[in-house]
Design an enzyme around this catalytic site. Sequence first.
Site, PDB file in Angstrom:
ATOM      1  N   LYS A 191     -25.205 -27.480  47.985  1.00 31.72           N
ATOM      2  CA  LYS A 191     -24.439 -26.308  47.553  1.00 31.72           C
ATOM      3  C   LYS A 191     -24.968 -25.768  46.227  1.00 31.72           C
ATOM      4  CE  LYS A 191     -19.883 -26.816  46.586  1.00 31.72           C
ATOM      5  NZ  LYS A 191     -19.623 -26.289  45.243  1.00 31.72           N
ATOM      6  N   SER A 192     -25.212 -26.659  45.275  1.00 33.78           N
ATOM      7  CA  SER A 192     -25.674 -26.206  43.947  1.00 33.78           C
ATOM      8  C   SER A 192     -27.017 -25.481  44.053  1.00 33.78           C
ATOM      9  CB  SER A 192     -25.827 -27.404  43.009  1.00 33.78           C
ATOM     10  OG  SER A 192     -24.572 -27.965  42.735  1.00 33.78           O
TER      11      SER A 192
ATOM     12  N   ARG B 244     -28.013 -21.363  43.441  1.00 27.28           N
ATOM     13  CA  ARG B 244     -29.046 -21.008  42.460  1.00 27.28           C
ATOM     14  C   ARG B 244     -30.199 -20.251  43.122  1.00 27.28           C
ATOM     15  NH1 ARG B 244     -25.953 -24.963  40.681  1.00 27.28           N
ATOM     16  NH2 ARG B 244     -25.862 -25.572  38.475  1.00 27.28           N
TER      17      ARG B 244
ATOM     18  N   GLY C 258     -16.256 -21.891  42.098  1.00 30.97           N
ATOM     19  CA  GLY C 258     -16.382 -21.966  40.647  1.00 30.97           C
ATOM     20  C   GLY C 258     -17.815 -21.776  40.192  1.00 30.97           C
TER      21      GLY C 258
ATOM     22  N   SER D 126     -21.192 -30.206  31.612  1.00 30.26           N
ATOM     23  CA  SER D 126     -20.906 -29.326  32.753  1.00 30.26           C
ATOM     24  C   SER D 126     -22.130 -28.500  33.088  1.00 30.26           C
ATOM     25  CB  SER D 126     -19.732 -28.401  32.425  1.00 30.26           C
ATOM     26  OG  SER D 126     -19.731 -27.291  33.325  1.00 30.26           O
TER      27      SER D 126
ATOM     28  N   GLN E 127     -22.148 -26.138  35.176  1.00 25.80           N
ATOM     29  CA  GLN E 127     -21.753 -24.731  35.309  1.00 25.80           C
ATOM     30  C   GLN E 127     -21.808 -24.032  33.960  1.00 25.80           C
ATOM     31  OE1 GLN E 127     -18.029 -24.553  37.458  1.00 25.80           O
ATOM     32  NE2 GLN E 127     -18.980 -25.263  39.356  1.00 25.80           N
TER      33      GLN E 127
ATOM     34  N   ASP F   9     -18.410 -34.871  41.900  1.00 26.85           N
ATOM     35  CA  ASP F   9     -17.768 -34.382  43.127  1.00 26.85           C
ATOM     36  C   ASP F   9     -17.516 -35.504  44.139  1.00 26.85           C
ATOM     37  OD1 ASP F   9     -17.739 -31.810  42.139  1.00 26.85           O
ATOM     38  OD2 ASP F   9     -19.701 -31.306  42.981  1.00 26.85           O
TER      39      ASP F   9
ATOM     40  N   LYS G 102     -10.756 -29.183  38.882  1.00 29.91           N
ATOM     41  CA  LYS G 102     -11.622 -28.799  40.004  1.00 29.91           C
ATOM     42  C   LYS G 102     -10.819 -27.915  40.968  1.00 29.91           C
ATOM     43  CE  LYS G 102     -15.340 -30.856  38.664  1.00 29.91           C
ATOM     44  NZ  LYS G 102     -16.485 -30.034  38.253  1.00 29.91           N
TER      45      LYS G 102
ATOM     46  N   ARG H  50      -7.815 -33.282  41.274  1.00 32.85           N
ATOM     47  CA  ARG H  50      -8.263 -34.317  42.216  1.00 32.85           C
ATOM     48  C   ARG H  50      -7.761 -35.710  41.868  1.00 32.85           C
ATOM     49  NH1 ARG H  50     -14.378 -31.883  43.430  1.00 32.85           N
ATOM     50  NH2 ARG H  50     -13.626 -30.331  44.912  1.00 32.85           N
TER      51      ARG H  50
HETATM   52  C1  S3P Z   1     -21.748 -27.599  39.944  1.00 39.23           C
HETATM   53  C2  S3P Z   1     -21.356 -28.288  38.839  1.00 39.23           C
HETATM   54  C3  S3P Z   1     -20.181 -29.180  38.802  1.00 39.23           C
HETATM   55  C4  S3P Z   1     -19.692 -29.524  40.194  1.00 39.23           C
HETATM   56  C5  S3P Z   1     -19.649 -28.328  41.094  1.00 39.23           C
HETATM   57  C6  S3P Z   1     -21.027 -27.712  41.227  1.00 39.23           C
HETATM   58  C7  S3P Z   1     -22.945 -26.750  39.871  1.00 39.23           C
HETATM   59  O1  S3P Z   1     -19.139 -28.526  38.113  1.00 39.23           O
HETATM   60  O2  S3P Z   1     -18.420 -30.123  40.144  1.00 39.23           O
HETATM   61  O3  S3P Z   1     -19.185 -28.677  42.390  1.00 39.23           O
HETATM   62  O4  S3P Z   1     -23.479 -26.352  40.923  1.00 39.23           O
HETATM   63  O5  S3P Z   1     -23.367 -26.438  38.755  1.00 39.23           O
HETATM   64  P1  S3P Z   1     -18.971 -28.630  36.504  1.00 39.23           P
HETATM   65  O6  S3P Z   1     -20.139 -28.030  35.856  1.00 39.23           O
HETATM   66  O7  S3P Z   1     -17.711 -27.860  36.214  1.00 39.23           O
HETATM   67  O8  S3P Z   1     -18.816 -30.105  36.230  1.00 39.23           O
END
Ligand code: S3P
Length: 448
Positions: free
Chosen positions: A35-36, A40, A107, A181, A183, A331, A358, A362
């Site tokens: 997913k990440s 990107r 998110g 983080s 993100q 996660d 999250k 959780r």
């Molecule tokens: C992610 C970062 C994580 C993760 C999320 C995906 C990303 O969040 O929990 O599912 O793709 O950068 P955080 O940066 O808030 O920890």
Amino acid sequence: MTFLQLIDQGAHQTLQIDGRQGGPLTGEMTVPGDKSISHRSLMLGAIAQGTTRIKGLLLGEDPRSTAACFSAMGAKISNLEDEWITVEGTSGQLQEPDNVLDTGNSGTTFRLMLGLLASQPNKFFAVTGDDSIRARPMKRVIAPLTQMGAVIAGKAHNTLAPLGVQGQQLKPFHYHSPIASAQVKSCLLLAGLSVTGDTTITEPSLSRDHSERMLKAFGAKLSIDPTTHSVTLHGPAQLTGQTVIVPGDISSAAFWLVAAAITPGSNLLIKNVGVNPTRTGVLDALAEMNADVTLENEREVTGEPVADLRVRHSQLKGCTIGGALIPRLIDEVPILAVAALFAEGTTTITDAAELRVKESDRLAVMAAALTQLGGSITEQPEGMSIVGMGADARLTPTDLDSYTDHRIAMSLAVAATCAPGISHIHRAEAAAVSYPRFFDRLRTLSAN
Ligand code: S3P
């Protein structure tokens, strides 16, 4: 009654599982794209010059939200169902969208995209998302972006979505993030692309580094200091379209790693899984718990480490999960909590307060659900402890809810396969956010 059935309930679906019918998980499988990396690849493709080609993109709801947002800002994205997806980039000039950008449940879409929007001078953007997104903390990205010169307004004293962004020319900045983080880090790196000078982020421990790897591959200049967990983007940078092959998501593989580890007779090979060291905390935790997981055929694919993972059933033992390990398995905590029920001894999860913000809280949701399943759980502000019931634990069939959180829906489905009787998981459709057809897979893998 079949092993597993999805029952329509108006806007939602209830999963009904008969835990008496589950069997060992055997054979070979793959999991959907990471997913990440999927997010990107779409985002960098959208702001790069030229064409980006992507194979293996996750076709879950979250990357679809990213694709829809960037299509609305001028990126030309081919059919997401194609084997090779192409993204014709905007050369850093996103179009001002005609309407509100909707990030759905995602998110990552929201926070990463915000860095790109905030740095588009003289353009206005409105951004929102679903109920969960509109309750999640956005100050963590708004505050540092504002220090870079961004102009962002939002609900609840500029801390929650919906947000309005008036794009600006941003300034160089060194941000010492209080949380590890990816993100937050990625949001600021993306904002830094149009800054003349350095954008540096220092984090307390290393979060996933997919942005750093992909930004470099797309031509940005980055310096990384592993001793201080700092990354500097030397701006401005014009990215050039690349080829990205997305590996399978280790966060999705984690459900099968645990399902096989706790189900007697299992011997499963999960092929083509991303094993970036910033993501393999789940393998470290499972090794600590005495799980039998081995890496085969290790290789590198478009800048990311990849391997096949073999998992066999074993007797697990309790362990402590905390500190710098947490961002590396952030996660996977819900599914590791399920594994802990089948261990000998107590598993303690600490330093995990981030789990409370999250897609759902959780810690609270899992502590309550595992208690309903017959576990003995103590919830703490930053974690929980789980008293293991051993390899032949018999969970109590029960009625559970996903709280619209994809990882909760899947974790509880795995747990319910070990409750000898009929369990229900309400709002189970949430799984499609990161793993479309997860329940079909569960049916074909474990139906006895
Ligand atoms: C992610 C970062 C994580 C993760 C999320 C995906 C990303 O969040 O929990 O599912 O793709 O950068 P955080 O940066 O808030 O920890």
